[in-house]
Design a protein around this motif. Structure first.
Motif, PDB file in Angstrom:
ATOM      1  N   ASP A  99       0.845  -1.408   0.028  1.00 49.31           N
ATOM      2  CA  ASP A  99      -0.007   0.097  -0.072  1.00 49.31           C
ATOM      3  C   ASP A  99       1.005   1.196  -0.103  1.00 49.31           C
ATOM      4  N   VAL A 100       0.340   2.173  -0.609  1.00 53.76           N
ATOM      5  CA  VAL A 100       0.751   3.582  -0.227  1.00 53.76           C
ATOM      6  C   VAL A 100      -0.176   4.486   0.403  1.00 53.76           C
ATOM      7  N   ASN A 101       0.006   5.159   1.641  1.00 54.02           N
ATOM      8  CA  ASN A 101      -0.784   6.016   2.083  1.00 54.02           C
ATOM      9  C   ASN A 101      -0.610   7.453   1.816  1.00 54.02           C
ATOM     10  N   ARG A 102      -1.550   8.065   1.806  1.00 59.11           N
ATOM     11  CA  ARG A 102      -1.652   9.437   1.539  1.00 59.11           C
ATOM     12  C   ARG A 102      -0.451  10.412   2.239  1.00 59.11           C
ATOM     13  N   GLY A 103       0.183  11.051   1.433  1.00 58.44           N
ATOM     14  CA  GLY A 103       1.314  11.897   1.813  1.00 58.44           C
ATOM     15  C   GLY A 103       2.352  11.112   2.260  1.00 58.44           C
ATOM     16  N   GLU A 104       2.725  10.029   2.158  1.00 62.06           N
ATOM     17  CA  GLU A 104       3.780   8.958   2.321  1.00 62.06           C
ATOM     18  C   GLU A 104       4.592   8.905   1.144  1.00 62.06           C
ATOM     19  N   ILE A 105       5.951   8.720   1.522  1.00 63.78           N
ATOM     20  CA  ILE A 105       6.958   8.333   0.403  1.00 63.78           C
ATOM     21  C   ILE A 105       7.457   6.979   0.594  1.00 63.78           C
ATOM     22  N   VAL A 106       7.201   6.065  -0.256  1.00 63.47           N
ATOM     23  CA  VAL A 106       7.507   4.825  -0.224  1.00 63.47           C
ATOM     24  C   VAL A 106       8.490   4.536  -1.281  1.00 63.47           C
ATOM     25  N   GLY A 107       9.735   3.830  -1.195  1.00 64.83           N
ATOM     26  CA  GLY A 107      10.674   3.532  -1.880  1.00 64.83           C
ATOM     27  C   GLY A 107      10.469   1.915  -2.458  1.00 64.83           C
ATOM     28  N   ILE A 108      10.842   1.539  -3.437  1.00 62.90           N
ATOM     29  CA  ILE A 108      10.970   0.525  -4.186  1.00 62.90           C
ATOM     30  C   ILE A 108      12.443   0.459  -4.623  1.00 62.90           C
ATOM     31  N   VAL A 109      12.785  -0.764  -3.994  1.00 65.41           N
ATOM     32  CA  VAL A 109      14.288  -0.978  -4.526  1.00 65.41           C
ATOM     33  C   VAL A 109      14.575  -2.520  -5.088  1.00 65.41           C
ATOM     34  N   GLY A 110      15.328  -2.726  -5.856  1.00 65.43           N
ATOM     35  CA  GLY A 110      15.620  -3.936  -6.593  1.00 65.43           C
ATOM     36  C   GLY A 110      16.487  -3.608  -7.434  1.00 65.43           C
ATOM     37  N   GLU A 111      17.191  -4.662  -7.945  1.00 60.49           N
ATOM     38  CA  GLU A 111      18.072  -4.778  -9.123  1.00 60.49           C
ATOM     39  C   GLU A 111      17.413  -4.711 -10.437  1.00 60.49           C
ATOM     40  N   SER A 112      18.187  -4.401 -11.537  1.00 58.98           N
ATOM     41  CA  SER A 112      17.612  -4.601 -12.854  1.00 58.98           C
ATOM     42  C   SER A 112      17.081  -5.962 -13.032  1.00 58.98           C
TER      43      SER A 112
ATOM     44  N   CYS B   3       1.679  15.374  -1.362  1.00 58.19           N
ATOM     45  CA  CYS B   3       1.172  14.263  -2.379  1.00 58.19           C
ATOM     46  C   CYS B   3       2.133  12.879  -1.769  1.00 58.19           C
ATOM     47  N   ALA B   4       1.568  12.032  -2.193  1.00 60.43           N
ATOM     48  CA  ALA B   4       2.261  10.521  -2.034  1.00 60.43           C
ATOM     49  C   ALA B   4       3.529  10.280  -2.959  1.00 60.43           C
ATOM     50  N   ILE B   5       4.709   9.771  -2.605  1.00 58.78           N
ATOM     51  CA  ILE B   5       5.686   9.613  -3.762  1.00 58.78           C
ATOM     52  C   ILE B   5       6.073   8.080  -3.766  1.00 58.78           C
ATOM     53  N   LEU B   6       6.081   7.688  -4.836  1.00 61.81           N
ATOM     54  CA  LEU B   6       6.555   6.100  -4.998  1.00 61.81           C
ATOM     55  C   LEU B   6       7.707   6.431  -5.589  1.00 61.81           C
ATOM     56  N   PHE B   7       8.861   5.915  -4.940  1.00 54.72           N
ATOM     57  CA  PHE B   7      10.086   6.535  -5.270  1.00 54.72           C
ATOM     58  C   PHE B   7      11.009   5.328  -5.611  1.00 54.72           C
ATOM     59  N   ILE B   8      11.111   4.901  -7.152  1.00 56.39           N
ATOM     60  CA  ILE B   8      11.919   3.844  -7.386  1.00 56.39           C
ATOM     61  C   ILE B   8      13.436   4.008  -7.597  1.00 56.39           C
TER      62      ILE B   8
END
Lengths: 326, 312
Positions: free
Chosen positions: A31-44, A206-211
């Motif tokens: 999930d991503v909540n309102r106003g939250e910064i969620v990072g997605i990590v992983g290799e190629s 805003c919420a950020i989904l940061f890859i």
């Protein structure tokens, strides 16, 4: 409980290829909540890009959504008509892409491009232009009014990425997806961009989904982290939990690999030997087993479920199951 | 004897002075890192050394011989000793040649066709830990990390004395980055190679470089042993660069000194110290041009340097 903005539930996405179905995403849940910064990590090759393009429904023609839902403000995006999806893109969900040098149209001025993206607004041209200048100022471009008349090549890479962020935030979206926005920039600019993102996130709420595959950036910017490996979420949780108390061997070794952790000069840097498994021909059991130094017999034939270990911390590894690992 | 001796190197494109006097030395077997923001001239330095960019003034001595301004014909035999690793790993490989052709191309160019090229290809692939059957693949069939390895194999084919590596780990995942750096470290020890590495990843510099030079607007502003510079950076610019290094630890609260503004235009170089306008520690004296001063092997171009320990 803060309210959920984006909810990805059991998402399964395949690519149809001549070799058979490539299982690009399997059972993705977070999930991503309102106003939250969620990072997605992983290799190629872990499926980060497939995930983003699935959320925006900007997928390649051979993409097949096999199962699951992507709920944005409670509404499943997958069955939406293209027309409604288009109304959502750029308005409620925006994206900043990886390469600032190729994001902008080289033959139009920045001002023209910033007017164009306000096509939904009923405001006059002068008002739109004033808004564009204000946004450029907000991302720290000096003398924004004059610079609106310049072309992309007249800006440095760091400035172009800040312009891309300004454009993405123009519509005050609820969700900003940032796809490796600092990878093409050098370290000083990287810091400028993440500090700017932090400020703007506060300002626009805003919420950020940061890859990213840069762990340092994730650690500095994000509230929560989702770790992906070979098309699956293998761990997710609070940023401190993930970095200080990783519960999946892949997460632990990924953190160990970051040379930023090793303060004295090392002759040999840690690595994760082996290759990511072939997604068209998945091995039985845990996908990380072949590269794992702690594999148990059960890892060979049973896929470990993504289990809640404590409030907000989930991992998919048999080592966390006492009845199996004992 | 010093392997590479670069003195007061100048490169201009029209009115733009990209390099405004760069000097450094590299000893045999040593790794030297060039660090700096985009546009500081790092790539131009190594391209000028290899004869791929013009250099209007100064000198580049390799093994005691002046090579600046050498003709293509004079450079060709030298290219056996000086190998390049280009920034874009896939873009630097011709898409229409197999990996076998690509890694044995240096032998053909140097007129060493009499060698058993198949065997050489096998040996080189083995050296960079790629399976032998990769010889029949094309560049598009490789991952970024594999393409880098092919780049390393190609650079090593003629057993050079010096490798010039432009961002050898940019765009690689951390685990693959570690593998590549380990491979380069290992080859360096086994073959006694010297290297000039360009990178803006300071975490990489710390683990591979013996010495490092920090570039700003086409000049070195600080130079010294890597460990000394990390422990005790004297130039405010170096300090800004080092503090702009995000730590993989959410609790690390860095005392970050933000770098203000954008690098100035090379067409309008600032008067006095060129870093002055962005420098958090600028003093009135900084309107005079700072000289290059060397103390105990630690070079510095700054009139208001950080004191020892101030960075900590």
């Amino acid at each position: 409980m803060s309210d959920t903005l984006l909810q990805i539930d059991n998402l399964g996405v395949d690519y149809e290829t001549a070799r058979g179905d490539l299982k690009a995403l399997r059972d993705i849940t977070f999930d991503v909540n309102r106003g939250e910064i969620v990072g997605i990590v992983g290799e190629s090759g872990c499926g980060k890009s497939t995930l983003i393009s699935s959320i925006l429904r900007l997928t390649a023609p051979n993409t097949r959504f096999r199962q699951g839902e992507i709920r944005f403000k409670g509404q499943d995006l997958l069955p939406l008509s293209e027309r409604r999806m288009r109304a959502l893109r750029g308005e409620d969900i925006s994206i900043v892409f990886q390469d600032p040098m190729q994001t902008h149209n080289p033959v139009l001025t920045i001002g023209q491009q910033m007017l164009d993206i306000q096509h939904r607004s009923k405001a006059s041209k002068a008002e739109k232009r004033a808004r564009a200048a204000k946004m450029l100022g907000a991302v720290g471009i000096p003398d924004p009014e004059a610079r609106l008349d310049q072309f992309p090549h007249e800006f440095s890479g760091g400035m172009r990425q800040r312009i891309a962020i300004a454009m993405a935030l123009m519509s005050e979206p609820d969700l900003l997806i940032a796809d490796e926005p600092t990878t093409a920039l050098d370290a000083t600019l990287e810091v400028q961009i993440i500090e700017r993102l932090q400020e703007l996130q506060q300002q626009f709420d805003c919420a950020i989904l940061f890859i990213s595959h840069h762990l340092g950036v994730i650690a500095e910017l994000c509230d929560r982290v989702v770790v992906m490996y070979a098309g699956a979420v293998i761990e997710s949780g609070d940023v401190r939990e993930i970095f200080h108390n990783p519960k999946h061997p892949y997460t632990r070794r990924l953190i160990d690999c970051d040379p930023g952790h090793i303060k004295t000069r090392a002759r040999v840097l840690p690595t994760i030997p082996g290759e990511v498994p072939d997604l068209a021909n998945l091995p039985e059991g845990c996908i990380f087993r072949d590269r794992c130094d702690q594999a148990l017999p059960c890892c060979a034939h049973q896929v470990p479920p993504l289990t809640q270990l404590q409030e907000g911390h989930r991992a998919a590894c048999w080592l966390n199951h006492e009845e199996v690992s004992a | 004897m010093t392997l590479l001796d670069v003195k007061n190197l100048h490169t201009s494109y029209g009115k733009v002075d990209v390099l405004a006097g760069v000097s450094f030395e590299v000893e045999p077997g040593e790794t030297y890192a060039l660090v700096g923001e985009s546009g500081s001239g790092k790539t131009t330095v190594i391209r000028a050394i290899a004869g791929l960019a013009p250099a209007q003034q100064g000198s580049v001595k390799f093994d005691g011989r002046e090579i600046r301004g050498a003709s293509e014909r004079e450079l060709r035999p030298l290219r056996k000793d000086i190998a390049m690793m280009f920034q874009d790993p896939v873009g630097s490989l011709s898409p229409r040649l197999t990996i076998r052709s690509l890694i044995t191309e240096p032998y053909r160019i140097q007129g060493m066709r009499q060698r058993d090229l198949d065997a050489e290809a096998k040996r080189l692939l083995e050296m960079v830990n790629l399976p032998a059957h990769f010889a029949d693949r094309y560049p598009y069939q490789l991952s970024g990390g594999q393409a880098r390895r092919v780049g390393v194999a190609r650079a090593l084919a003629l057993e050079p004395k010096l490798i010039l590596a432009d961002e050898p780990t940019a765009g690689l995942d951390v685990s693959v980055q570690g593998e590549l750096l380990n491979l380069m470290n290992d080859l360096r020890e086994r073959l006694g190679l010297a290297m000039v590495i360009i990178t803006h990843n300071l975490n990489v510099v710390r683990h591979v470089a013996d010495r490092m030079g920090i570039m700003y607007l086409g000049r070195l502003v600080e130079e010294g042993d890597t460990e000394t510079i990390f422990a005790d950076p004297r130039h405010p610019y170096t300090h800004c660069l080092l503090s702009a290094n995000p730590e993989p630890d959410p609790d690390a609260r860095l005392e970050r000194i933000a770098l203000k503004g954008e690098p100035p235009s090379l067409l309008k170089r600032p008067q006095g110290c060129e870093f002055r306008e962005r420098c958090p520690f600028a003093k009135p004296i900084c309107t005079t041009v700072p000289p290059w001063e060397v103390e105990n092997g630690h070079g510095l171009r700054c009139l208001s340097p950080m004191k020892a320990g101030q960075a900590a």
